[in-house]
Design a protein around this motif. Structure first.
Motif, PDB file in Angstrom:
ATOM      1  N   LEU A  48     103.203  14.146  44.717  1.00 39.60           N
ATOM      2  CA  LEU A  48     101.708  13.912  44.539  1.00 39.60           C
ATOM      3  C   LEU A  48     100.984  14.552  43.955  1.00 39.60           C
ATOM      4  CD1 LEU A  48     101.143  12.483  47.544  1.00 39.60           C
ATOM      5  CD2 LEU A  48     101.661  11.239  46.155  1.00 39.60           C
ATOM      6  N   SER A  49     101.233  15.801  44.087  1.00 41.08           N
ATOM      7  CA  SER A  49     100.232  17.607  43.169  1.00 41.08           C
ATOM      8  C   SER A  49     100.760  17.412  41.891  1.00 41.08           C
ATOM      9  CB  SER A  49     100.672  18.862  43.576  1.00 41.08           C
ATOM     10  OG  SER A  49     100.046  18.753  45.005  1.00 41.08           O
ATOM     11  N   LEU A  50     101.769  16.816  41.347  1.00 35.94           N
ATOM     12  CA  LEU A  50     101.941  16.480  40.282  1.00 35.94           C
ATOM     13  C   LEU A  50     101.724  15.317  39.287  1.00 35.94           C
ATOM     14  CD1 LEU A  50     106.202  17.591  40.196  1.00 35.94           C
ATOM     15  CD2 LEU A  50     104.653  19.019  39.345  1.00 35.94           C
ATOM     16  N   ILE A  51     101.786  14.287  40.329  1.00 33.99           N
ATOM     17  CA  ILE A  51     101.012  13.365  39.797  1.00 33.99           C
ATOM     18  C   ILE A  51      99.260  13.628  39.750  1.00 33.99           C
ATOM     19  CG2 ILE A  51     100.616  11.081  40.235  1.00 33.99           C
ATOM     20  CD1 ILE A  51     103.399  11.146  41.319  1.00 33.99           C
ATOM     21  N   PHE A  52      99.122  13.791  40.716  1.00 35.13           N
ATOM     22  CA  PHE A  52      97.000  14.323  40.825  1.00 35.13           C
ATOM     23  C   PHE A  52      96.763  14.663  40.340  1.00 35.13           C
ATOM     24  CE2 PHE A  52      98.309  10.967  45.034  1.00 35.13           C
ATOM     25  CZ  PHE A  52      97.324   9.287  44.106  1.00 35.13           C
ATOM     26  N   SER A  53      97.557  16.319  39.969  1.00 33.29           N
ATOM     27  CA  SER A  53      96.148  17.287  40.283  1.00 33.29           C
ATOM     28  C   SER A  53      95.725  16.829  38.040  1.00 33.29           C
ATOM     29  CB  SER A  53      97.760  18.629  39.764  1.00 33.29           C
ATOM     30  OG  SER A  53      98.054  18.503  40.325  1.00 33.29           O
ATOM     31  N   ASP A  54      95.033  17.848  37.455  1.00 33.99           N
ATOM     32  CA  ASP A  54      94.041  18.038  36.500  1.00 33.99           C
ATOM     33  C   ASP A  54      95.437  18.503  35.447  1.00 33.99           C
ATOM     34  OD1 ASP A  54      91.852  17.422  37.653  1.00 33.99           O
ATOM     35  OD2 ASP A  54      91.390  19.783  37.357  1.00 33.99           O
ATOM     36  N   ASN A  55      95.282  17.473  33.889  1.00 35.98           N
ATOM     37  CA  ASN A  55      97.125  17.744  32.988  1.00 35.98           C
ATOM     38  C   ASN A  55      98.459  17.556  34.012  1.00 35.98           C
ATOM     39  OD1 ASN A  55      95.057  18.499  31.579  1.00 35.98           O
ATOM     40  ND2 ASN A  55      94.210  20.754  32.334  1.00 35.98           N
ATOM     41  N   ALA A  56      98.115  16.717  34.748  1.00 37.38           N
ATOM     42  CA  ALA A  56      98.654  16.480  35.481  1.00 37.38           C
ATOM     43  C   ALA A  56     100.226  16.112  34.505  1.00 37.38           C
ATOM     44  CB  ALA A  56      99.242  14.340  35.947  1.00 37.38           C
ATOM     45  N   LEU A  57     101.610  16.686  35.124  1.00 33.33           N
ATOM     46  CA  LEU A  57     102.784  16.250  34.039  1.00 33.33           C
ATOM     47  C   LEU A  57     103.731  15.182  34.415  1.00 33.33           C
ATOM     48  CD1 LEU A  57     104.181  20.000  35.203  1.00 33.33           C
ATOM     49  CD2 LEU A  57     102.746  19.031  33.033  1.00 33.33           C
ATOM     50  N   ILE A  58     103.581  14.297  35.670  1.00 36.10           N
ATOM     51  CA  ILE A  58     104.190  12.956  36.069  1.00 36.10           C
ATOM     52  C   ILE A  58     103.262  12.163  36.078  1.00 36.10           C
ATOM     53  CG2 ILE A  58     105.785  12.008  37.652  1.00 36.10           C
ATOM     54  CD1 ILE A  58     106.609  14.575  36.539  1.00 36.10           C
ATOM     55  N   ASP A  59     103.649  11.047  35.061  1.00 40.23           N
ATOM     56  CA  ASP A  59     102.702   9.884  35.134  1.00 40.23           C
ATOM     57  C   ASP A  59     103.221   8.773  35.526  1.00 40.23           C
ATOM     58  OD1 ASP A  59     101.159   7.867  35.032  1.00 40.23           O
ATOM     59  OD2 ASP A  59     101.547   7.935  32.310  1.00 40.23           O
ATOM     60  N   PRO A  60     103.478   8.025  36.598  1.00 37.92           N
ATOM     61  CA  PRO A  60     104.530   7.183  37.501  1.00 37.92           C
ATOM     62  C   PRO A  60     104.155   5.664  36.662  1.00 37.92           C
ATOM     63  CG  PRO A  60     103.372   8.349  38.767  1.00 37.92           C
ATOM     64  CD  PRO A  60     102.526   8.206  37.955  1.00 37.92           C
ATOM     65  N   ASP A  61     103.167   5.853  35.901  1.00 40.03           N
ATOM     66  CA  ASP A  61     103.047   4.534  34.812  1.00 40.03           C
ATOM     67  C   ASP A  61     104.672   4.193  33.302  1.00 40.03           C
ATOM     68  OD1 ASP A  61     100.811   3.571  36.228  1.00 40.03           O
ATOM     69  OD2 ASP A  61      99.537   4.157  34.820  1.00 40.03           O
ATOM     70  N   GLY A  62     104.668   5.698  33.589  1.00 42.81           N
ATOM     71  CA  GLY A  62     105.629   5.126  32.421  1.00 42.81           C
ATOM     72  C   GLY A  62     107.081   5.197  33.385  1.00 42.81           C
ATOM     73  N   TRP A  63     107.673   5.286  34.391  1.00 41.05           N
ATOM     74  CA  TRP A  63     108.486   4.550  35.283  1.00 41.05           C
ATOM     75  C   TRP A  63     109.025   3.772  34.801  1.00 41.05           C
ATOM     76  CZ3 TRP A  63     107.835   7.014  40.541  1.00 41.05           C
ATOM     77  CH2 TRP A  63     107.021   9.317  40.365  1.00 41.05           C
ATOM     78  N   ASP A  64     110.689   3.030  34.690  1.00 44.30           N
ATOM     79  CA  ASP A  64     110.964   1.766  34.533  1.00 44.30           C
ATOM     80  C   ASP A  64     110.261   1.376  35.927  1.00 44.30           C
ATOM     81  OD1 ASP A  64     112.250   2.876  32.562  1.00 44.30           O
ATOM     82  OD2 ASP A  64     113.751   3.669  33.649  1.00 44.30           O
ATOM     83  N   ASP A  65     110.728  -0.003  35.656  1.00 42.89           N
ATOM     84  CA  ASP A  65     109.761  -0.306  37.256  1.00 42.89           C
ATOM     85  C   ASP A  65     110.851  -0.861  38.195  1.00 42.89           C
ATOM     86  OD1 ASP A  65     107.961  -2.057  35.509  1.00 42.89           O
ATOM     87  OD2 ASP A  65     109.080  -3.876  35.211  1.00 42.89           O
ATOM     88  N   GLY A  66     112.643   0.103  38.129  1.00 40.77           N
ATOM     89  CA  GLY A  66     113.129  -0.579  38.985  1.00 40.77           C
ATOM     90  C   GLY A  66     113.194   0.683  39.832  1.00 40.77           C
TER      91      GLY A  66
END
Length: 197
Positions: A108-126
């Motif tokens: 969650l820190s990697l997703i929610f932090s400022d300048n987040a490094l991980i974006d779940p919107d880019g993940w494959d649907d599966g």
């Protein structure tokens, strides 16, 4: 007639190599969840390895970040499976999923932090933890546990925003038990109904 390739197949990585690779990924997640601008040297320090060892497994920051992204996807999938989204009323399934996701603080820190490094919107649907979230919300609207007058996309946004608030509280030292209770209560009040219609 096509000629058969005579190239030898790539050897499978050894157990030791795989453990080292995993330790590097874990160290990257730990380091970047606290400081998104941390260098590869910082990650080596966390993992207790030299730069040459890191580069034997990952050519550069982008390659390591891709591996971290994949690990985050896997952890989200594990959370979704552990929540048993097909069981019980829709609202209960949503609450279980959020409780499972709250356990993955580094992700969650990697997703929610400022300048987040991980974006779940880019993940494959599966691979997405919320792949069945829309279906669970629709089930809850049908079974009367989730307010049918709220649009599904609005409900999804509310869920992620409250999960962000819970992550932030945990990060700032809030008790995990109290935070989990606040998350469940707030979600139930925001999207739930008083009972079956």
């Amino acid at each position: 007639m096509a000629r058969k390739s005579t190239a030898a197949p790539e050897p499978a990585p050894s157990a030791t190599s795989e453990r080292t690779r995993r330790a590097i990924i874990d160290a990257a997640m730990e380091t970047w969840s606290v400081n998104q601008t941390a260098t590869l040297g910082d990650i080596c320090d966390t993992a207790g390895i030299g730069r040459s060892t890191l580069h034997r497994h990952f050519a550069d920051r982008a390659a390591l970040l891709a591996a971290v992204d994949q690990q985050c996807q896997q952890q989200f999938t594990v959370a979704a499976l552990r929540a048993h989204p097909d069981d019980g009323p829709g609202l209960e399934a949503v609450l279980r999923l959020c409780q499972e996701l709250l356990e993955f603080g580094q992700v969650l820190s990697l997703i929610f932090s400022d300048n987040a490094l991980i974006d779940p919107d880019g993940w494959d649907d599966g691979s997405r933890a919320d792949q069945g979230l829309t279906a669970v919300i629709q089930r809850g609207r049908r079974d009367g546990t989730i307010d049918p007058e709220l649009p599904a996309d609005w409900i999804e946004s509310v869920i992620w925003m409250l999960l962000f608030c819970a992550w932030q509280r945990s990060r700032d030292g809030g008790s995990r038990r109290e935070t989990a209770a606040l998350l469940s209560r707030s979600l139930s009040g925001a999207i739930g109904t008083r009972g079956p219609a």
